[in-house]
Design an enzyme around this catalytic site. Structure first.
Site, PDB file in Angstrom:
ATOM      1  N   ALA A 243       8.376   8.013   8.098  1.00  0.00           N
ATOM      2  CA  ALA A 243       7.303   7.718   9.060  1.00  0.00           C
ATOM      3  C   ALA A 243       5.980   7.310   8.426  1.00  0.00           C
ATOM      4  O   ALA A 243       4.972   7.201   9.122  1.00  0.00           O
ATOM      5  CB  ALA A 243       7.076   8.875  10.021  1.00  0.00           C
ATOM      6  N   ALA A 244       5.971   7.046   7.123  1.00  0.00           N
ATOM      7  CA  ALA A 244       4.732   6.548   6.515  1.00  0.00           C
ATOM      8  C   ALA A 244       4.328   5.215   7.133  1.00  0.00           C
ATOM      9  O   ALA A 244       3.148   4.971   7.413  1.00  0.00           O
ATOM     10  CB  ALA A 244       4.903   6.403   5.012  1.00  0.00           C
ATOM     11  N   ASP A 246       5.056   4.167  10.152  1.00  0.00           N
ATOM     12  CA  ASP A 246       4.586   4.405  11.517  1.00  0.00           C
ATOM     13  C   ASP A 246       3.166   4.964  11.524  1.00  0.00           C
ATOM     14  O   ASP A 246       2.358   4.617  12.386  1.00  0.00           O
ATOM     15  CB  ASP A 246       5.528   5.375  12.231  1.00  0.00           C
ATOM     16  CG  ASP A 246       6.920   4.803  12.411  1.00  0.00           C
ATOM     17  OD1 ASP A 246       7.040   3.575  12.541  1.00  0.00           O
ATOM     18  OD2 ASP A 246       7.885   5.591  12.415  1.00  0.00           O
TER      19      ASP A 246
END
Length: 297
Positions: A243-244, A246
């Site tokens: 999720a970096a 995102d």
């Protein structure tokens, strides 16, 4: 002034196994830990934007199961409005994630309830029309992503698209996209160009502005009529990169809708992503505005 962002996207429960080294095909390995963490690219971007200070609303679907209850509660806990997050019969979406000790990951997504969101209703269109930006990804059926982008374009709302999971993008979606935010692998898949700058230039034939994320190397910004420029990322030790991207997209949207110039907005997004990879989990790792400001200071 607080910006308003609508996210049309997925909600998944992340089923995360932590291992020293990811298994090869046919191999079984022993993990050191297992967690269930609310996620999904849409929900992740919504949480990132809300924690960065925007008013955020989520359009999508969860299943009529315990995962759906937990994911709705997690969004609301981070300040995301879920009035138009549908509850449908059946299972919620899930993402099955293996994270190794170097922070790398491999992911299998099972759409579940997300696959039922094939079109907008009137309330969805009206909500999009009130926003400063619409955030889109590709974990919902492509038909509704295109419909959402068109609705935003017709109402003068900025559209920001993360083309993930990567797939061929129809001309009508590209025509309604203001800013495309692929990672370097997605940019290559979309263009056939392995060099990020060359890929960005190719994408500029279809959209007016591109930001290619490069992991630890930062990001590359390209706009029509100017040479691409690379923005470095803060140097940190990555624990979990889930999720970096995102986090980057959600915080970038907040910075841009607050009127920050692109170099400053990219610095904000890069700082937030760097903070997120230093902690395990997807939405649970995302920083709040105060932490982003402290990192930049």
């Amino acid at each position: 002034m607080t910006s308003s962002i609508v996210v049309l996207g997925s909600t998944n429960m992340d089923l995360v196994a932590y291992v020293a080294k990811a298994p090869a095909r046919g191999e079984t390995v022993t993990g050191r830990e297992f967690r269930t963490v609310p996620g999904g690219k849409g929900a992740n971007q919504a949480v990132a934007a809300a924690r960065a200070g925007a008013e955020v609303s989520m359009i999508g679907a969860v299943g009529a199961d315990d995962f759906g209850v937990r994911m709705r509660a997690a969004l609301e806990h981070s300040g995301v409005d879920t009035d138009l997050l549908r509850t449908v019969e059946g299972a919620s979406g899930t993402a099955h994630i293996v994270v190794d000790d170097e922070g790398g990951n491999a992911i299998v997504v099972v759409p579940g309830a997300n696959g039922t969101v094939t079109s907008l209703d009137h309330g969805d269109e009206a909500l999009i029309g009130t926003a400063d930006a619409l955030l889109l990804q590709l974990e919902l059926p492509l038909s509704v992503v295109v419909e959402g982008a068109r609705a935003a374009r017709e109402r003068g709302v900025r559209t920001i698209l993360t083309p993930s999971p990567v797939q061929p993008l129809p001309p009508e979606l590209l025509a309604a996209t203001d800013l495309l935010v692929p990672n370097e692998h997605e940019a290559t898949a979309l263009t056939g160009e392995t060099d990020p700058a060359a890929a960005a230039k190719a994408l500029l034939q279809q959209v007016p502005e591109v930001v290619v994320t490069l992991g630890a190397a930062g990001c590359l910004h390209a706009v029509r009529g100017a040479e691409p420029r690379t923005v470095p990322a803060p140097r940190v030790r990555a624990v979990d990169t889930t999720a970096a991207g995102d986090t980057f997209a959600g915080v970038l949207a907040v910075a841009l809708t607050e009127g920050r110039p692109m170099p400053e907005a990219l610095a904000w997004a890069s700082a937030a992503a760097a903070l997120s990879v230093q902690h395990e989990g997807a939405s649970t790792s995302m920083p709040y505005r105060a932490a982003i400001e402290a990192a930049l200071a």
